[in-house]
Design a protein around this motif. Structure first.
Motif, PDB file in Angstrom:
ATOM      1  N   ALA A  80       0.829  -1.203   0.000  1.00  0.00           N
ATOM      2  CA  ALA A  80       0.000   0.000   0.000  1.00  0.00           C
ATOM      3  C   ALA A  80       0.867   1.258   0.000  1.00  0.00           C
ATOM      4  O   ALA A  80       0.606   2.214  -0.725  1.00  0.00           O
ATOM      5  CB  ALA A  80      -0.925  -0.015   1.209  1.00  0.00           C
ATOM      6  N   ARG A  84       1.135   4.384  -2.827  1.00  0.00           N
ATOM      7  CA  ARG A  84       0.993   5.808  -2.489  1.00  0.00           C
ATOM      8  C   ARG A  84       2.234   6.578  -2.932  1.00  0.00           C
ATOM      9  O   ARG A  84       2.138   7.656  -3.518  1.00  0.00           O
ATOM     10  CB  ARG A  84       0.757   5.966  -0.985  1.00  0.00           C
ATOM     11  CG  ARG A  84       0.455   7.403  -0.578  1.00  0.00           C
ATOM     12  CD  ARG A  84       0.157   7.541   0.905  1.00  0.00           C
ATOM     13  NE  ARG A  84       1.283   7.141   1.741  1.00  0.00           N
ATOM     14  CZ  ARG A  84       1.329   6.018   2.470  1.00  0.00           C
ATOM     15  NH1 ARG A  84       0.320   5.176   2.467  1.00  0.00           N
ATOM     16  NH2 ARG A  84       2.387   5.724   3.196  1.00  0.00           N
ATOM     17  N   ARG A  87       2.206   7.030  -6.689  1.00  0.00           N
ATOM     18  CA  ARG A  87       1.251   8.078  -7.078  1.00  0.00           C
ATOM     19  C   ARG A  87       1.830   9.457  -6.784  1.00  0.00           C
ATOM     20  O   ARG A  87       1.753  10.374  -7.600  1.00  0.00           O
ATOM     21  CB  ARG A  87      -0.070   7.875  -6.315  1.00  0.00           C
ATOM     22  CG  ARG A  87      -1.138   8.870  -6.671  1.00  0.00           C
ATOM     23  CD  ARG A  87      -2.430   8.570  -5.940  1.00  0.00           C
ATOM     24  NE  ARG A  87      -2.316   8.567  -4.504  1.00  0.00           N
ATOM     25  CZ  ARG A  87      -2.323   9.656  -3.732  1.00  0.00           C
ATOM     26  NH1 ARG A  87      -2.416  10.845  -4.270  1.00  0.00           N
ATOM     27  NH2 ARG A  87      -2.227   9.559  -2.416  1.00  0.00           N
ATOM     28  N   ARG A  94      -5.573  10.921  -6.402  1.00  0.00           N
ATOM     29  CA  ARG A  94      -6.180   9.592  -6.590  1.00  0.00           C
ATOM     30  C   ARG A  94      -7.117   9.598  -7.798  1.00  0.00           C
ATOM     31  O   ARG A  94      -7.209   8.617  -8.519  1.00  0.00           O
ATOM     32  CB  ARG A  94      -6.938   9.178  -5.331  1.00  0.00           C
ATOM     33  CG  ARG A  94      -6.039   8.829  -4.189  1.00  0.00           C
ATOM     34  CD  ARG A  94      -6.823   8.313  -2.987  1.00  0.00           C
ATOM     35  NE  ARG A  94      -5.922   8.116  -1.867  1.00  0.00           N
ATOM     36  CZ  ARG A  94      -5.827   8.938  -0.841  1.00  0.00           C
ATOM     37  NH1 ARG A  94      -6.591  10.001  -0.761  1.00  0.00           N
ATOM     38  NH2 ARG A  94      -4.972   8.687   0.130  1.00  0.00           N
ATOM     39  N   TYR A 109      -7.965   4.547  -2.988  1.00  0.00           N
ATOM     40  CA  TYR A 109      -7.900   4.897  -1.569  1.00  0.00           C
ATOM     41  C   TYR A 109      -7.912   3.630  -0.710  1.00  0.00           C
ATOM     42  O   TYR A 109      -7.116   3.492   0.231  1.00  0.00           O
ATOM     43  CB  TYR A 109      -9.079   5.806  -1.197  1.00  0.00           C
ATOM     44  CG  TYR A 109      -9.187   6.075   0.288  1.00  0.00           C
ATOM     45  CD1 TYR A 109      -8.387   7.019   0.906  1.00  0.00           C
ATOM     46  CD2 TYR A 109     -10.085   5.357   1.072  1.00  0.00           C
ATOM     47  CE1 TYR A 109      -8.471   7.256   2.266  1.00  0.00           C
ATOM     48  CE2 TYR A 109     -10.178   5.580   2.434  1.00  0.00           C
ATOM     49  CZ  TYR A 109      -9.374   6.533   3.030  1.00  0.00           C
ATOM     50  OH  TYR A 109      -9.457   6.752   4.382  1.00  0.00           O
ATOM     51  N   TRP A 111      -6.967   0.637  -1.537  1.00  0.00           N
ATOM     52  CA  TRP A 111      -5.698  -0.066  -1.689  1.00  0.00           C
ATOM     53  C   TRP A 111      -4.617   0.595  -0.841  1.00  0.00           C
ATOM     54  O   TRP A 111      -3.818  -0.096  -0.214  1.00  0.00           O
ATOM     55  CB  TRP A 111      -5.253  -0.092  -3.140  1.00  0.00           C
ATOM     56  CG  TRP A 111      -6.119  -0.904  -4.048  1.00  0.00           C
ATOM     57  CD1 TRP A 111      -6.948  -1.930  -3.712  1.00  0.00           C
ATOM     58  CD2 TRP A 111      -6.241  -0.747  -5.456  1.00  0.00           C
ATOM     59  NE1 TRP A 111      -7.578  -2.418  -4.819  1.00  0.00           N
ATOM     60  CE2 TRP A 111      -7.167  -1.715  -5.913  1.00  0.00           C
ATOM     61  CE3 TRP A 111      -5.688   0.114  -6.385  1.00  0.00           C
ATOM     62  CZ2 TRP A 111      -7.523  -1.852  -7.241  1.00  0.00           C
ATOM     63  CZ3 TRP A 111      -6.041  -0.019  -7.709  1.00  0.00           C
ATOM     64  CH2 TRP A 111      -6.947  -1.000  -8.133  1.00  0.00           C
ATOM     65  N   GLU A 112      -4.592   1.923  -0.853  1.00  0.00           N
ATOM     66  CA  GLU A 112      -3.565   2.639  -0.089  1.00  0.00           C
ATOM     67  C   GLU A 112      -3.768   2.490   1.414  1.00  0.00           C
ATOM     68  O   GLU A 112      -2.812   2.546   2.178  1.00  0.00           O
ATOM     69  CB  GLU A 112      -3.559   4.120  -0.475  1.00  0.00           C
ATOM     70  CG  GLU A 112      -2.997   4.372  -1.860  1.00  0.00           C
ATOM     71  CD  GLU A 112      -2.983   5.836  -2.227  1.00  0.00           C
ATOM     72  OE1 GLU A 112      -3.456   6.670  -1.432  1.00  0.00           O
ATOM     73  OE2 GLU A 112      -2.507   6.162  -3.333  1.00  0.00           O
ATOM     74  N   GLN A 113      -4.999   2.308   1.851  1.00  0.00           N
ATOM     75  CA  GLN A 113      -5.280   2.160   3.278  1.00  0.00           C
ATOM     76  C   GLN A 113      -5.245   0.696   3.718  1.00  0.00           C
ATOM     77  O   GLN A 113      -5.595   0.388   4.854  1.00  0.00           O
ATOM     78  CB  GLN A 113      -6.656   2.765   3.621  1.00  0.00           C
ATOM     79  CG  GLN A 113      -6.760   4.239   3.330  1.00  0.00           C
ATOM     80  CD  GLN A 113      -5.737   5.049   4.094  1.00  0.00           C
ATOM     81  OE1 GLN A 113      -5.524   4.829   5.289  1.00  0.00           O
ATOM     82  NE2 GLN A 113      -5.086   5.969   3.408  1.00  0.00           N
TER      83      GLN A 113
END
Length: 187
Positions: A80, A84, A87, A94, A109, A111-113
């Motif tokens: 994750a 981020r 990106r 996002r 979001y 996936w990143e969290q």
């Protein structure tokens, strides 16, 4: 002297048995080969079923689904934080980053969290993006962005009212309430 009928009958039985054995011998050999084949196939099926059970037990313990045999043997990693950072490396929000992966901003979001994990196809796309420069990513975004369309939003006028819709009919003029136009001009 022996009875000719019994001798003839015995000879017919002997010749029939001999002919029967000659016809049956190839069939017996073929039957043995087929039995051996069936036995080996049954043992192969048993081995495969045991392997499936072992894999099912292994996936339950590890909580991960094994990849299909048609997928490449090299597995791409996903983290994750790495997503981020990727990106942010491209300087994209996002909302701007999501179309590159074919997903929504909310999915990115998640996936990143670490709420969810992307499918293997998406992980492949992320791996491709890792090898690209910022210019290349921006060029891809420019190629996929659609040309701006004419906005159907009406802008408000000076006094805050929306302009009337254009319908093809002439607009009706509003008369002032209670006063004539001459009286309003003199006042």
């Amino acid at each position: 002297m022996p009875n000719i009928a019994s001798v003839l009958r015995d000879e017919i039985i002997r010749l029939t048995r001999k002919e029967f054995r000659q016809q049956m011998e190839p069939l017996r050999k073929q039957l043995l080969v087929q039995r051996k084949t069936i036995t080996s196939l049954k043992s192969d099926i048993d081995k495969l079923q045991r392997g499936i059970k072992a894999l099912a037990k292994g996936t339950r313990k590890s909580g991960q689904v094994e990849s299909a045999p048609t997928t490449p043997t090299t597995r791409k990693r996903f983290s994750a934080g790495g997503l981020r950072k990727l990106r942010e490396k491209f300087g994209l929000s996002r909302e701007a980053f999501a179309p590159l992966l074919g997903a929504s901003a909310q999915t990115v979001y998640n996936w990143e969290q670490q709420g969810t994990r992307p499918r293997p196809e998406i992980i492949e796309k992320i791996a491709i993006l890792r090898g690209m420069s910022k210019r290349q990513v921006l060029a891809v975004l420019d190629q996929h962005s659609s040309p701006p369309t004419k906005s159907t939003k009406r802008t408000p006028t000076k006094n805050g009212q929306k302009p009337p819709k254009k319908t093809g009919k002439p607009a009706k003029k509003k008369a002032m309430s209670g006063k004539s136009s001459d009286a309003a001009a003199t006042a």
